[in-house]
Design a protein around this motif. Sequence first.
Motif, PDB file in Angstrom:
ATOM      1  N   ARG A 156      10.385  -1.198  -4.742  1.00 37.44           N
ATOM      2  CA  ARG A 156       9.624  -0.686  -5.889  1.00 37.44           C
ATOM      3  C   ARG A 156       8.470   0.197  -5.446  1.00 37.44           C
ATOM      4  NH1 ARG A 156      10.571  -6.023  -7.902  1.00 37.44           N
ATOM      5  NH2 ARG A 156       8.490  -6.698  -7.228  1.00 37.44           N
ATOM      6  N   ALA A 157       7.954  -0.049  -4.241  1.00 32.85           N
ATOM      7  CA  ALA A 157       6.845   0.748  -3.712  1.00 32.85           C
ATOM      8  C   ALA A 157       7.316   2.016  -3.001  1.00 32.85           C
ATOM      9  CB  ALA A 157       5.997  -0.093  -2.765  1.00 32.85           C
ATOM     10  N   GLY A 158       8.630   2.235  -2.941  1.00 30.73           N
ATOM     11  CA  GLY A 158       9.134   3.476  -2.387  1.00 30.73           C
ATOM     12  C   GLY A 158       9.782   3.379  -1.026  1.00 30.73           C
ATOM     13  N   ALA A 159       9.964   2.170  -0.505  1.00 31.26           N
ATOM     14  CA  ALA A 159      10.670   2.013   0.774  1.00 31.26           C
ATOM     15  C   ALA A 159      12.177   2.048   0.534  1.00 31.26           C
ATOM     16  CB  ALA A 159      10.283   0.705   1.442  1.00 31.26           C
ATOM     17  N   GLY A 192       0.804  -1.214   0.000  1.00 34.48           N
ATOM     18  CA  GLY A 192       0.000   0.000   0.000  1.00 34.48           C
ATOM     19  C   GLY A 192       0.837   1.264   0.000  1.00 34.48           C
ATOM     20  N   ASP A 193       0.156   2.406  -0.051  1.00 37.01           N
ATOM     21  CA  ASP A 193       0.846   3.691  -0.099  1.00 37.01           C
ATOM     22  C   ASP A 193       1.664   3.953   1.163  1.00 37.01           C
ATOM     23  OD1 ASP A 193      -0.265   4.155  -2.558  1.00 37.01           O
ATOM     24  OD2 ASP A 193      -1.941   5.339  -1.785  1.00 37.01           O
ATOM     25  N   HIS A 229      10.733  -9.958  -1.051  1.00 40.22           N
ATOM     26  CA  HIS A 229       9.885  -9.006  -0.339  1.00 40.22           C
ATOM     27  C   HIS A 229      10.532  -7.624  -0.325  1.00 40.22           C
ATOM     28  CE1 HIS A 229       6.997  -7.429   2.471  1.00 40.22           C
ATOM     29  NE2 HIS A 229       7.900  -7.237   3.396  1.00 40.22           N
ATOM     30  N   ALA A 230      11.828  -7.573  -0.086  1.00 37.00           N
ATOM     31  CA  ALA A 230      12.530  -6.287  -0.083  1.00 37.00           C
ATOM     32  C   ALA A 230      12.455  -5.612  -1.448  1.00 37.00           C
ATOM     33  CB  ALA A 230      13.984  -6.497   0.323  1.00 37.00           C
ATOM     34  N   GLY A 235       8.537   5.714   1.677  1.00 37.61           N
ATOM     35  CA  GLY A 235       9.302   6.435   2.676  1.00 37.61           C
ATOM     36  C   GLY A 235       9.660   5.620   3.903  1.00 37.61           C
ATOM     37  N   LEU A 236       9.181   4.381   3.993  1.00 39.09           N
ATOM     38  CA  LEU A 236       9.488   3.532   5.142  1.00 39.09           C
ATOM     39  C   LEU A 236      10.929   3.036   5.045  1.00 39.09           C
ATOM     40  CD1 LEU A 236       8.021   2.112   7.601  1.00 39.09           C
ATOM     41  CD2 LEU A 236       7.792   0.133   6.094  1.00 39.09           C
ATOM     42  N   ASP A 237      11.642   3.040   6.161  1.00 36.13           N
ATOM     43  CA  ASP A 237      12.981   2.457   6.233  1.00 36.13           C
ATOM     44  C   ASP A 237      12.868   1.024   6.742  1.00 36.13           C
ATOM     45  OD1 ASP A 237      14.335   4.896   5.534  1.00 36.13           O
ATOM     46  OD2 ASP A 237      13.987   5.598   7.571  1.00 36.13           O
ATOM     47  N   VAL A 238      13.480   0.084   6.027  1.00 35.12           N
ATOM     48  CA  VAL A 238      13.357  -1.343   6.372  1.00 35.12           C
ATOM     49  C   VAL A 238      14.744  -1.975   6.394  1.00 35.12           C
ATOM     50  CG1 VAL A 238      12.374  -3.571   5.725  1.00 35.12           C
ATOM     51  CG2 VAL A 238      11.077  -1.471   5.310  1.00 35.12           C
TER      52      VAL A 238
END
Length: 411
Positions: A324-327, A276-277, A318-319, A281-284
């Motif tokens: 690709r989703a912005g994380a 999801g959106d 998964h990473a 910007g999430l750091d993983v």
Amino acid sequence: MTDTVGPRTEVLRTGPIRYATAERFGRPRPVPDDDPRPASGEIAPQPPSRLDFVMGPPADVHPQGEDCLNLSIATPARDAGARPVLVWLHGGGFSSGAGLMDWYDGGVLAAEGDVVVVSVNYRLGALGYLLLDGVSEGNLGLFDQVEALRWVHTHIAAYGGDPTDVTVLGQSAGGISVRLLILMELPEARGLFRRAILQSAPLEITARPAAESHALGRYFADALGTDPRTADLPALLAAQGETARHHLRGAGRRMEPAFIPVEGVGPVPAPGGPPGDGVRGLDVLYGWNADDMIVFMGEDDDAAVRTREVYEEPLTRHAERLARAGARVHAYRVDWRPAGSPLGAAHCLELPLLFGTRDAWRSAPMLGSTPREETERLGRALRSAWLGFARTGTFDGLPAPLTDGPVPGPS
């Protein structure tokens, strides 16, 4: 590597604190601020861990019961420090473990990093993950985790923490939980953390199709032979054990518990959909131990091959999706093999390094004959890396001998 760890200071340990209440097979409800009852200190009802031969049996004993939605906090001070917050979700195959165990005391992390550490209990086994029509909707343990994060968002400033600077981290089943928290589309789950750490999460068994979970739920009810809503805890645990043996006989997958999250139910998204959106910007930070699968081996298994199949490849895929989703994603691998241990870089090996709770881990077979001084030195290095990520979202890798070569990451 950036050294984010300052001199060790005294910390305040607070807890257990009741963050929610729940009726059996019901969703958790937040505890009113004026609730006068002291927390029970209970942990979720559970059988002995199947990894005692790796971790050793826990040295501390806690009462077990259904008033188990408790957490503990370690903080340098109850002031206006607005420190980064780390929220820990324990492993144990969704069937054992507890945030209140001494293994997961956050005092060393809090002192070395000037951070606030919250360790969380959540419901386990059938009480947390049964899917049975008319009894349980499933995924209640995940709802518990969301409620704990909501409690942190509301209350952690009073313990010296910054509710806008939360890192949620978990190992094994706790790492699977972190993955699901990242992907949740529940409105109440949004904005509760900005960084995430997944440690040795076996993502190939993240969640089970609802039809399979329904079938296991019906088997459990038949094995129990009475109403799950009123049965006593020993009977529930006995039926849970029989269901686990039935599942192993049928599925043949030794490491897969009978009760795990269910796809497309409640907070868990249906499989195959894009992140999801909220991922943008999430750091993983994610990773695994080089010999993770050695503790789950079948007779004909190759530990290196199975570790790659169960941990490295699913985590990397998964990473890639998250990136690709912005994380912003970073990878690690623990290669250290303690002297005198036949288990190598086994599942759970990073835990005593991360928490630095030496006395709690003193009988852990996975540490072999490693001198305490070496464990402490390597622990400081690993804690420095985790604390740096929690503060900045950056990760400079782990030094040798924690890692002995390049770590594959998302392409």
